[in-house]
Design a protein around this motif. Sequence first.
Motif, PDB file in Angstrom:
ATOM      1  N   LEU A 183       0.830  -1.196   0.000  1.00 41.33           N
ATOM      2  CA  LEU A 183       0.000   0.000   0.000  1.00 41.33           C
ATOM      3  C   LEU A 183       0.870   1.254   0.000  1.00 41.33           C
ATOM      4  N   THR A 184       0.219   2.387  -0.182  1.00 42.49           N
ATOM      5  CA  THR A 184       0.925   3.668  -0.197  1.00 42.49           C
ATOM      6  C   THR A 184       1.359   4.051   1.214  1.00 42.49           C
ATOM      7  N   GLN A 185       2.618   4.444   1.351  1.00 42.84           N
ATOM      8  CA  GLN A 185       3.123   4.861   2.655  1.00 42.84           C
ATOM      9  C   GLN A 185       2.520   6.205   3.036  1.00 42.84           C
ATOM     10  N   ARG A 186       2.125   6.350   4.290  1.00 46.27           N
ATOM     11  CA  ARG A 186       1.588   7.625   4.743  1.00 46.27           C
ATOM     12  C   ARG A 186       2.685   8.683   4.772  1.00 46.27           C
ATOM     13  N   THR A 187       2.298   9.911   4.638  1.00 50.00           N
ATOM     14  CA  THR A 187       3.279  10.995   4.529  1.00 50.00           C
ATOM     15  C   THR A 187       3.662  11.576   5.885  1.00 50.00           C
ATOM     16  N   VAL A 188       2.795  11.423   6.887  1.00 51.87           N
ATOM     17  CA  VAL A 188       3.052  11.990   8.217  1.00 51.87           C
ATOM     18  C   VAL A 188       2.890  10.893   9.259  1.00 51.87           C
ATOM     19  N   ALA A 189       3.851  10.816  10.196  1.00 56.20           N
ATOM     20  CA  ALA A 189       3.787   9.826  11.272  1.00 56.20           C
ATOM     21  C   ALA A 189       3.997  10.540  12.603  1.00 56.20           C
ATOM     22  N   ALA A 234      -3.682   4.548   8.206  1.00 58.00           N
ATOM     23  CA  ALA A 234      -2.848   5.730   8.422  1.00 58.00           C
ATOM     24  C   ALA A 234      -3.322   6.589   9.588  1.00 58.00           C
ATOM     25  N   ASP A 235      -4.543   6.405  10.051  1.00 59.42           N
ATOM     26  CA  ASP A 235      -5.096   7.215  11.135  1.00 59.42           C
ATOM     27  C   ASP A 235      -4.705   6.714  12.525  1.00 59.42           C
ATOM     28  N   PHE A 271      -4.795   2.045  18.724  1.00 62.28           N
ATOM     29  CA  PHE A 271      -4.561   0.743  18.119  1.00 62.28           C
ATOM     30  C   PHE A 271      -5.674   0.411  17.133  1.00 62.28           C
ATOM     31  N   ILE A 272      -5.301  -0.306  16.071  1.00 67.78           N
ATOM     32  CA  ILE A 272      -6.294  -0.802  15.118  1.00 67.78           C
ATOM     33  C   ILE A 272      -6.117  -2.305  14.949  1.00 67.78           C
TER      34      ILE A 272
END
Length: 379
Positions: free
Chosen positions: A192-198, A280-281, A207-208
């Motif tokens: 998948l696409t890597q998130r831009t902000v961590a 990403a959330d 947690f998910i």
Amino acid sequence: MITKPKLLIFIEYFLPGFKSGGPVQSVKNLIIILQPYYSIFVVTRDRDFLDTQPYDGIAPDTWLCKDGYQIMYCSPAKLTMRSIYRLVQEPSFDFIYANSLFGQFSIKLLSMAWITGKRFIIAPRGELHKGALRLKYYKKYPFLQLIKRVFKSQIKWHATDENELKAIRSFFPKSQIGLVPVVLAPDTPEQLTQRTVALKQKGKARFIFVSRITPKKGLDFLANVLKLQTAEGIELDIYGPIDDLNYWQICQKEFSLVADSCTVRYKGVAEHSQISRVLADYDYFILPTRGENFGHAIFEAFSVGLPVLISDQTQWRNLEQQQAGWDIPLTDRHWLDTIKKAMEIDTETYSVMSQAARTVADTYMNSESFAEKYRLLFS
């Protein structure tokens, strides 16, 4: 013009479905890898996992052309021994591949193997791992014994990692050629696409959990751990189809006893097209599984850049040393300590962990010769 060998694939649920999880992505990507070398035919059900109605706008029980391969969506009336027998008796199929050991297609295929005389390639997808076998073992054992005594000479096994290879050879040690034929070919996940902000707030953790809700996935274990957790600032969101309603009710009862300082929500089923944005959330992916063959949801978390808390019953090991998360034994103390550790991570450290998680996914994708190994499987 050179005629390509014909490969017939049986999978219980397939696109446009998404609720059955990783196997759908495995077979989708397998088709993409193999299309230059094989003419591919797919047989699946006409509806998604747990659905009672068929897909809209898809004609059942006939071959359809889709993205360069042929596919048949079988209605319940077509899922008979006679119908499947007619399919596999087509003389033109060079290879027959079943994406499960205990799925209904596989059971029917193997049950008629002595009549058809066909050889099958079976991908057990973790179903022979000890943790998975313990679940409903009384139903699985007679079928496994039948395979051992009658059909083992008609099966080539597809193992996706060394642990699965060992599990297969442990259960089926010999065949007509000595060692049971097993080909090791890595699973084919989707990156998948890597998130831009961590970013992460120290002292808190979101947690998910993304998985089918079944005993194998360990949601009850997680509920019991969170009952013992007294710290504030924990959020857990649960995504996935409810495969076992009785089990889900047990989990709900346990979660109702969790302290008010911990927020637990069931969010339904996330469509696969949205899973990158959903992951990403959160701060961490969490899965106290009792056994995974590959763990597509784990890989997808890595690819987004999400560190993980998972059991030590998967192929993803030594994660703390890689700064990509934790793989830990299924004991309350280990999980309580690790959740506490995860909460105390600050943004600077978390940013390093996020990039390390993505590196795990990149390393896997760059290290495997997928086409070469799958051509060996289908040869």
